[in-house]
Design a protein around this motif. Structure first.
Motif, PDB file in Angstrom:
ATOM      1  N   ASP A   1       0.836  -1.205   0.000  1.00 40.81           N
ATOM      2  CA  ASP A   1       0.000   0.000   0.000  1.00 40.81           C
ATOM      3  C   ASP A   1       0.873   1.258   0.000  1.00 40.81           C
ATOM      4  N   LEU A   2       1.938   1.216   0.803  1.00 43.91           N
ATOM      5  CA  LEU A   2       2.868   2.347   0.845  1.00 43.91           C
ATOM      6  C   LEU A   2       3.525   2.550  -0.512  1.00 43.91           C
ATOM      7  N   ALA A   3       3.885   1.449  -1.168  1.00 47.08           N
ATOM      8  CA  ALA A   3       4.525   1.532  -2.477  1.00 47.08           C
ATOM      9  C   ALA A   3       3.577   2.138  -3.507  1.00 47.08           C
ATOM     10  N   ALA A   4       2.307   1.728  -3.476  1.00 49.77           N
ATOM     11  CA  ALA A   4       1.325   2.266  -4.414  1.00 49.77           C
ATOM     12  C   ALA A   4       1.123   3.761  -4.191  1.00 49.77           C
ATOM     13  N   LYS A   5       1.007   4.148  -2.930  1.00 52.67           N
ATOM     14  CA  LYS A   5       0.860   5.567  -2.604  1.00 52.67           C
ATOM     15  C   LYS A   5       2.101   6.332  -3.052  1.00 52.67           C
ATOM     16  N   GLY A   6       3.261   5.726  -2.813  1.00 56.69           N
ATOM     17  CA  GLY A   6       4.515   6.368  -3.197  1.00 56.69           C
ATOM     18  C   GLY A   6       4.637   6.581  -4.697  1.00 56.69           C
ATOM     19  N   ARG A   7       4.158   5.613  -5.490  1.00 58.87           N
ATOM     20  CA  ARG A   7       4.229   5.749  -6.943  1.00 58.87           C
ATOM     21  C   ARG A   7       3.439   6.964  -7.426  1.00 58.87           C
ATOM     22  N   ASP A   8       2.256   7.150  -6.850  1.00 60.78           N
ATOM     23  CA  ASP A   8       1.440   8.308  -7.239  1.00 60.78           C
ATOM     24  C   ASP A   8       2.158   9.618  -6.922  1.00 60.78           C
ATOM     25  N   ILE A   9       2.741   9.668  -5.738  1.00 59.91           N
ATOM     26  CA  ILE A   9       3.430  10.904  -5.328  1.00 59.91           C
ATOM     27  C   ILE A   9       4.660  11.153  -6.186  1.00 59.91           C
ATOM     28  N   GLU A  10       5.383  10.080  -6.509  1.00 64.07           N
ATOM     29  CA  GLU A  10       6.569  10.222  -7.359  1.00 64.07           C
ATOM     30  C   GLU A  10       6.194  10.830  -8.714  1.00 64.07           C
ATOM     31  N   CYS A  11       5.118  10.349  -9.314  1.00 62.01           N
ATOM     32  CA  CYS A  11       4.688  10.855 -10.621  1.00 62.01           C
ATOM     33  C   CYS A  11       4.380  12.346 -10.563  1.00 62.01           C
ATOM     34  N   LEU A  12       3.595  12.749  -9.582  1.00 64.75           N
ATOM     35  CA  LEU A  12       3.211  14.150  -9.455  1.00 64.75           C
ATOM     36  C   LEU A  12       4.403  15.044  -9.151  1.00 64.75           C
ATOM     37  N   THR A  13       5.269  14.567  -8.263  1.00 68.51           N
ATOM     38  CA  THR A  13       6.425  15.366  -7.857  1.00 68.51           C
ATOM     39  C   THR A  13       7.409  15.544  -9.002  1.00 68.51           C
TER      40      THR A  13
END
Length: 292
Positions: free
Chosen positions: A255-267
């Motif tokens: 779940d943390l990895a999935a959330k992290g992927r979204d943030i990485e894309c936006l950032t």
């Protein structure tokens, strides 16, 4: 007769100089005298370092021919009185961005979508990878894909090929979209100020292998990502953009990895946008970013 008005050309001037009175006036007064209209203006005075920064986006009131040479000569004379270092960019212009990637495709997919829809005003002349996995994705977008596997023994030779591709592409920017290879010191120096990396945490953070498992073991309450310029010090380059979201005990590593992927894309997308829109000043180990 058509009621459609011709679109004026947009220009961006960025400048920095020692802090002193009149720094805003010298730019804005010149633009006023030349008949330009200011669309957007940002400035910052670093009182600790006595350094002033300004970014102005401007246009003519009507679509007119813009003589770049005359503008640069005339403004240069005024700017020299303030020891200004300045640059001028004009539309329409698409920055050439070379993307480097390994196996994780989320950041690449996001950048390609923004490129395809025109959300990011860029060209992508090449995608470079140390794995073959994402070649079909590049082909679908009709972008040349270079598979250059790297080992300890072949790294100097392969990095030389990477840099040659970057040069041949006349790239304005290189984006490491989860490229899981550490660039050599020489490569970092060559790409200084023109290569952006996305890191899977708020720096400083959990370094090394399996970062989300480290975070889970520590009961982390925030998940974030950091986009920064590449430097010879691993993950220590000037930070451009950071993203963060709260999580809780119910988030498992996946779940943390999935959330992290979204943030990485936006950032990462935010950092790329700031770079191509000339919103970033490198300021020692830091950056000054005039984001929208």
């Amino acid at each position: 007769m058509s009621d459609i008005k011709p679109v004026s050309q947009t220009h961006v001037i960025t400048a920095s100089c020692p802090s002193q009175p009149g720094t805003v006036d010298v730019v804005t007064r010149f633009l006023f005298e030349q008949g330009f209209y200011i669309n957007e203006i940002h400035s910052f005075d670093d009182t600790d370092q006595d350094r002033f920064f300004i970014r102005i986006e401007f246009r003519a009131d009507t679509a007119t021919n813009f003589n770049r040479d005359d503008f640069c000569q005339q403004f240069g004379e005024r700017a020299s009185e303030f020891e200004m270092k300045w640059e001028l960019a004009s539309s329409p212009y698409k920055s050439k961005v070379v993307i480097m990637v390994s196996k994780h495709d989320h950041c690449l997919n996001d950048l390609l979508y923004r490129y395809r829809t025109g959300d990011l005003n860029i060209e992508i002349p090449a995608i470079i990878s140390n794995h073959p996995d994402l070649e079909d994705l590049a082909k679908w977008h009709d972008i040349p894909y270079y598979h250059l596997p790297i080992t300890k023994e072949t790294k100097p030779e392969q990095e030389a090929k990477v840099f040659q591709i970057i040069q041949d592409s006349e790239a304005d920017l290189v984006v490491l979209a989860r490229y899981m290879q550490v660039l050599s010191s020489d490569m970092c120096k060559k790409l200084s100020g023109k290569a952006i990396n996305i890191h899977h945490s708020l720096l400083p953070g959990f370094k090394g292998a399996r970062p989300y498992y480290q975070a889970y073991d520590r009961g982390i309450k925030l998940v974030g990502a950091t986009a920064h310029y590449v430097s010879d010090d691993l993950d220590e380059g000037p930070i451009i953009s950071q993203g963060v979201e709260t999580v809780d005990h119910s988030y498992y590593p996946q779940d943390l990895a999935a959330k992290g992927r979204d943030i990485e894309c936006l950032t990462l997308a935010r950092a790329v946008r700031c770079h191509i829109e000339h919103r970033i000043f490198l300021h020692g180990k830091k950056s000054v970013v005039f984001a929208k």
